[in-house]
Structures are given as C-alpha cells and as structure tokens.
Design an enzyme around this catalytic site. Structure first.
Site, PDB file in Angstrom:
ATOM      1  N   CYS A  62       0.771  -1.371  -0.034  1.00  0.00           N
ATOM      2  CA  CYS A  62       0.101   0.054  -0.011  1.00  0.00           C
ATOM      3  C   CYS A  62       0.950   1.206  -0.201  1.00  0.00           C
ATOM      4  O   CYS A  62       1.655   1.344   1.024  1.00  0.00           O
ATOM      5  CB  CYS A  62      -0.951  -0.098   1.184  1.00  0.00           C
ATOM      6  N   GLY A 120      -9.100  -8.011  -7.901  1.00  0.00           N
ATOM      7  CA  GLY A 120      -9.809  -6.888  -6.923  1.00  0.00           C
ATOM      8  C   GLY A 120     -10.963  -6.363  -7.633  1.00  0.00           C
ATOM      9  O   GLY A 120     -11.951  -6.894  -7.677  1.00  0.00           O
TER      10      GLY A 120
HETATM   11  C1  LIG Z   1     -10.578   0.201  -3.202  1.00  0.00           C
HETATM   12  C2  LIG Z   1      -9.480  -0.639  -3.126  1.00  0.00           C
HETATM   13  C3  LIG Z   1      -8.905  -0.676  -1.769  1.00  0.00           C
HETATM   14  C4  LIG Z   1      -7.743  -1.598  -1.861  1.00  0.00           C
HETATM   15  N1  LIG Z   1      -7.296  -1.920  -0.403  1.00  0.00           N
HETATM   16  C5  LIG Z   1      -6.149  -2.563  -0.401  1.00  0.00           C
HETATM   17  C6  LIG Z   1      -5.784  -3.180   1.225  1.00  0.00           C
HETATM   18  O1  LIG Z   1      -6.491  -2.727   2.131  1.00  0.00           O
HETATM   19  N2  LIG Z   1      -4.742  -4.143   0.999  1.00  0.00           N
HETATM   20  C7  LIG Z   1      -4.125  -4.399  -0.171  1.00  0.00           C
HETATM   21  O2  LIG Z   1      -2.986  -5.195   0.031  1.00  0.00           O
HETATM   22  N3  LIG Z   1      -4.424  -3.683  -1.472  1.00  0.00           N
HETATM   23  C8  LIG Z   1      -5.387  -3.139  -1.419  1.00  0.00           C
HETATM   24  N4  LIG Z   1      -5.916  -2.678  -2.764  1.00  0.00           N
HETATM   25  C9  LIG Z   1      -5.163  -3.130  -4.210  1.00  0.00           C
HETATM   26  C10 LIG Z   1      -5.823  -4.465  -4.424  1.00  0.00           C
HETATM   27  O3  LIG Z   1      -5.710  -5.401  -3.578  1.00  0.00           O
HETATM   28  C11 LIG Z   1      -5.081  -5.143  -5.791  1.00  0.00           C
HETATM   29  O4  LIG Z   1      -3.793  -5.166  -5.374  1.00  0.00           O
HETATM   30  C12 LIG Z   1      -5.216  -3.971  -6.891  1.00  0.00           C
HETATM   31  O5  LIG Z   1      -6.659  -3.386  -6.776  1.00  0.00           O
HETATM   32  C13 LIG Z   1      -4.882  -4.478  -8.053  1.00  0.00           C
HETATM   33  O6  LIG Z   1      -5.736  -5.525  -8.391  1.00  0.00           O
HETATM   34  P1  LIG Z   1      -6.892  -5.717  -9.544  1.00  0.00           P
HETATM   35  O7  LIG Z   1      -6.058  -4.867 -10.763  1.00  0.00           O
HETATM   36  O8  LIG Z   1      -7.507  -7.021  -9.822  1.00  0.00           O
HETATM   37  O9  LIG Z   1      -8.020  -4.414  -8.632  1.00  0.00           O
HETATM   38  C14 LIG Z   1      -6.978  -1.951  -3.053  1.00  0.00           C
HETATM   39  C15 LIG Z   1      -7.567  -1.835  -4.370  1.00  0.00           C
HETATM   40  C16 LIG Z   1      -8.726  -0.773  -4.284  1.00  0.00           C
HETATM   41  C17 LIG Z   1      -9.324  -0.784  -5.659  1.00  0.00           C
END
Ligand SMILES: Cc1cc2nc3c(=O)[nH]c(=O)nc-3n(C[C@H](O)[C@H](O)[C@H](O)COP(=O)(O)O)c2cc1C
Length: 334
Positions: free
Chosen positions: A98, A231
């Site tokens: 993060c 995600g």
């Molecule tokens: C709204 C939101 C909140 C997120 N919160 C976290 C979190 O609490 N911990 C974390 O490791 N990643 C967090 N992420 C990142 C996601 O876990 C993920 O790594 C990222 O969205 C990329 O994957 P995707 O393209 O499939 O969405 C968050 C992403 C989004 C969109």
C-alpha cells in the site's frame, strides 16, 4: 510440512479497503465456494486495541478467509498473528504494497520494500507466533527500483523468514507524487517479472495480481503462476465469480442471482436485528446485475432504499420482485 498447500489459492479476491469487509465476503461466498477471501487491511494497533468483534469478527461461512494486517512493529505483528489464529482465520497476510501517505507515515505498506531485513524480522516473528500460514502481498518494485535482482532478494528474505506464499501486484509503487488510486493504474503492469520470479523460485507459491479481468487471462496466468488474485473486476461485477466457479473450478453448482438475493436477505434480516445498517450490506451488491437486463433498476432501487434505517419485510419483498423480474429478463435474453 508445508501447511500453505492446504489452502487453495488458485483464485483469490484481493484485500480492498472499504470493500472486502465481512458483509462483502459473506455475499461473495454465496457466489463462489472455492475462492480464497481476504479482509481489508487492518492496522496492528487497531487489531490489538480496537473493538475486536467489530474489526476482526467474521462468520464461519466466509471461510477460507485471510486477515490482512498492516504494520512494521514485529512484536505487534506477532501478537496480531496469534490473535488471528485464535479467532479462526486461515491465513495472516502482511501488507507490503500500500503506497498511501498515511500508511507510509506509519511505516508500513509499500515503503517496507526498502527495508528487507526489517520485513524478514517481522515475518519471522509472525511465523513463530502462530501455526497458520504467514503470507505477504507486495509490489514488483518502488519508485525507480523495478529490478528482478532486488525483487528476488526481497522475496527470498521473506521466504527464509518463514513465508512460502507471496502475492505480487505486478506494478511498482510510486511512493511520492501519486494518489493510491493513480498507483493502481499509472505504473505499468509487468507480468513477465512475476513469471520470472516464479521460474527462479519454483518452491514458492506465487500469486499474480493486477489488471486481471477475464477467464482467458486467468488461464494464461495459471500457466506461469500458482494462483491469480483479482480485485476491482470482482467488486465491480461480483457475479464474475460464478463464471470462475464454472470455468476454473469446474463447478456447475452455482446459485442464480435471484437465489443469491434470497439468501442475502435472510442474512440481512438477521444482521439488521443485531444493529447492522442495511446499506452496510447492500452497498456491496450494486454490481450484481452488471451488464444484465434490469441492472439500472437494481441500482436505482438500492440507491433509493438502502439508506433506510430498518429493512422491513415489505422492502425485502419488493427487492425480491426486482430480482425475479431480472432473472426472467435474463432467461428471455439467452
Ligand atoms: C478500493 C481499493 C482498496 C484497496 N485496499 C487494499 C488493501 O487494503 N490492501 C491491499 O493489499 N491492497 C489493497 N488494494 C489493492 C488490491 O488488493 C489490488 O492489489 C489492486 O486493486 C490490483 O488488483 P486489480 O487490478 O485486480 O484490482 C485496494 C484496491 C482498491 C481498488
């Protein structure tokens, strides 16, 4: 014994703040029996000193579920690892990805990629304090560092410290100048780097994450990695999980959207009796009819009604009417 092998991480839903809370996980579990679920990130201090039931509570039905923790104090992290095991979580995951300012100010998340020895100490303490798997979720680099050798060294320190499952978000984190949202889109995806890490570390379970939106992509990644984490594509379109059940897990026994709504309404009734607000549950279902007939009506109904203080049965009946109509329209359009 490699206890990590017991958990099926072929497909998992990514931890997402303000999204993957216990209500969302209950809802997602109605759609998919086989995916692994992750909590939102919880800071060590909240887990230790906060209202534990509220912050860490979950239902048996959500399992298998991992708690994701953010922190860099090894004593606190080991305490949270033990707490999560005692509460029945199946895995404890350390957030090393993060990039938000607040998280950096507290010295956790992606900025820990700069401190591999500290991360190793944290993972080591966590592994020694619990028997559930300790895993890490990180990026492929940070700022100007996006090098195989650095990432490989970082990952090997984590491995030697006691973690054999690493989730890699296939883009680097920019620690200054980008918002967390921009950090999810602007740094370029580099899947090849993740594949190379898997190739060089065949004994590690490597889960790939970032920008994955289709069954075709999932199948391709599974040729090169052990699992895929998704995600946004699932939060936006939760019923994508039923396609994953059918096409990745070969499970045709999935619930229709209508049946999911029915089961969710029983859950809602129970939860509301215990003080949960309707919108805390229903807000996660806005995308249930994504791309389907009736999607607009569903969203409109939710935005007009879900702020209601109680969920009287009338309302529940009305929402069922919409679900039934949508199902009929869906059948007719096939
Ligand atoms: C709204 C939101 C909140 C997120 N919160 C976290 C979190 O609490 N911990 C974390 O490791 N990643 C967090 N992420 C990142 C996601 O876990 C993920 O790594 C990222 O969205 C990329 O994957 P995707 O393209 O499939 O969405 C968050 C992403 C989004 C969109």
């Amino acid at each position: 014994m490699d206890i990590n092998k017991k958990i099926n991480r072929k497909i998992s839903v990514a931890p997402m703040m303000d999204c993957t809370d216990r209500h969302d996980r209950f809802f997602l579990r109605l759609i998919s029996k086989n995916v692994m679920l992750y909590s939102e990130m919880v800071a060590t201090k909240s887990a230790i000193h906060g209202d534990r039931k509220k912050i860490l509570g979950f239902r048996e039905e959500e399992k298998p579920v991992a708690l994701q923790v953010g922190g860099s104090d090894k004593k606190e992290l080991s305490e949270v690892a033990k707490i999560s095991e005692d509460l029945g979580y199946d895995e404890i995951n350390l957030n090393l990805g993060c990039p938000s300012k607040k998280v950096q100010k507290n010295s956790f998340g992606a900025c820990l990629m700069k401190e591999p020895d500290l991360v190793a100490e944290c993972i080591n303490e966590m592994s020694n304090s619990c028997k559930i798997p300790v895993t890490a979720k990180t990026r492929i680099g940070f700022d100007n560092t996006e090098e195989f050798d650095y990432l490989n060294m970082f990952i090997n320190k984590i491995k030697d410290a006691g973690s054999s499952t690493i989730i890699l978000h296939a883009r680097k984190a920019i620690l200054k100048g980008l918002t967390p949202k921009q950090n999810l889109n602007i740094p370029k995806l580099n899947y090849k780097m993740v594949y190379e890490i898997k190739k060089s570390n065949p004994d590690l379970e490597i889960i790939i994450n970032g920008g994955i939106t289709s069954i075709h992509q999932i199948k391709n990644h599974l040729q090169n990695c052990d699992g895929v984490m998704i995600g946004r594509a699932i939060y936006q379109n939760p019923y994508f999980l039923s396609e994953i059940e059918k096409k990745i897990f070969n499970n045709t026994n999935v619930l229709s959207r209508e049946d999911i709504v029915k089961k969710l309404l029983s859950y809602l009734e129970e939860e509301v009796k215990n003080g949960t607000k309707v919108n805390h549950i229903m807000r996660h279902t806005v995308g249930l009819y994504y791309g389907q007939p009736g999607s607009k009506e569903w969203k409109r109904y939710l935005s007009d009604n879900m702020m209601a203080r109680d969920s009287d049965f009338q309302k529940a009946k009305h929402i069922m009417d919409i679900a039934q109509n949508n199902e009929k329209a869906n059948q007719a359009s096939i």
